[in-house]
Design an enzyme around this catalytic site. Sequence first.
Site, PDB file in Angstrom:
ATOM      1  CE  LYS A   1      -1.305   2.061  -9.469  1.00  0.00           C
ATOM      2  NZ  LYS A   1      -1.754   1.333  -8.257  1.00  0.00           N
TER       3      LYS A   1
ATOM      4  CB  CYS B   1       0.081  12.052  -4.768  1.00  0.00           C
ATOM      5  SG  CYS B   1       0.311  10.406  -4.087  1.00  0.00           S
TER       6      CYS B   1
ATOM      7  CG  ASN C   1      -0.004   7.015  -6.408  1.00  0.00           C
ATOM      8  OD1 ASN C   1      -0.373   7.360  -7.527  1.00  0.00           O
ATOM      9  ND2 ASN C   1      -0.827   6.925  -5.382  1.00  0.00           N
TER      10      ASN C   1
ATOM     11  N   GLY D   1     -11.730  -2.202 -10.952  1.00  0.00           N
ATOM     12  CA  GLY D   1     -12.488  -3.415 -11.211  1.00  0.00           C
ATOM     13  C   GLY D   1     -12.697  -3.670 -12.690  1.00  0.00           C
TER      14      GLY D   1
ATOM     15  CE  LYS E   1      -3.606   2.306   2.725  1.00  0.00           C
ATOM     16  NZ  LYS E   1      -4.380   2.683   1.534  1.00  0.00           N
TER      17      LYS E   1
ATOM     18  CB  ILE F   1      -4.665   2.855 -15.806  1.00  0.00           C
ATOM     19  CG1 ILE F   1      -5.865   1.936 -15.703  1.00  0.00           C
ATOM     20  CG2 ILE F   1      -4.221   3.051 -17.229  1.00  0.00           C
ATOM     21  CD1 ILE F   1      -7.120   2.416 -16.424  1.00  0.00           C
ATOM     22  CG  ASN F   2      -3.802   5.057  -9.511  1.00  0.00           C
ATOM     23  OD1 ASN F   2      -4.694   4.497  -8.871  1.00  0.00           O
ATOM     24  ND2 ASN F   2      -2.778   5.663  -8.927  1.00  0.00           N
TER      25      ASN F   2
ATOM     26  N   GLY G   1      -5.810  -6.258  -8.661  1.00  0.00           N
ATOM     27  CA  GLY G   1      -6.246  -5.287  -7.670  1.00  0.00           C
ATOM     28  C   GLY G   1      -7.421  -5.748  -6.834  1.00  0.00           C
TER      29      GLY G   1
END
Length: 306
Positions: A168, A133, A130, A220, A47, A194-195, A268
Amino acid sequence: MDRVLLHVDIAGLHMKNPVTVGSGCFAAGREYSAFIDLAALGAVTTKGVSLHGWPGNEGIRITETPSGMLNSIGLQNPGVDHLINEDLPWLAAKGATVIVNVAGHSVDEYVKVIERLEDSKAQLDAYEVNISCPNVDEGAMSFGSDPKMAGEVIAACRAVTDKTLIAKLTPNVTDITVIAEAVEEAGADAVSLINSVIGMAIDAKTRRSVLARGVGGLSGPAIKPIALGMVWQCYKAIDIPIIGIGGIRTGIDAVEFLLAGARAVAVGCANFLEPTVTLEVIDGIEQYCIEQGVSDVNELVGALEW
């Protein structure tokens, strides 16, 4: 046919198979270790971790949607020292290959997280930065939505580590290849994409947003076609490896990402439904290769036919 060679190399990150987990969907793997051997995964992606602990957003932060899930967690985490003292030694004892996801609200924060990890001599194998942000120095605009800012944070992180550095990328941009090219030029060894995709859920009875902050990140199966398209676009635009993410639930889902150009994949929110799904994806990839007469999984990378 003998067993399929599943090992992949992501710019020096050696993975025994091409399957890791999506950051934020697996924590550090403690809950999942009751169901699977973490060392059996290509890697565990932690995480997101920040310099100091973040409390996350208040109110309702997660809701199911058709073929997906919306979240507005706010990157809640206990901070880098907790990761160093508690999670990384535990993962090392489990024999896991580890990718640490790094978060920050300024370039300096990203750098300090990596410097803290480097100084600690903690056992880890790669960083995933990441860049979705919000940048507090630029009015909360996402680092990943502007090629200049994306390049700046990756270049700054590159300057303080020799480990594999993965950027990312956010899909919430006009042209993701521009961002991919910017981070490649800045020194990223690979990209993961992808994020989550910006989305919203509304309760018609109350006439209010379901999530307390209005919009959230959609993940998802609903985002799989978007993710596949962006992986394929970036595969044609850049030379560094790609980790594909978005709606992967089966080995065939993963194979589709490999064919589109990904060298590895991350599973994920499917982990929330089935804690052994990662092992099922690995087995599914191998079974596909056997059926197709493929001896090395790397042969699938970018093998999409026209």
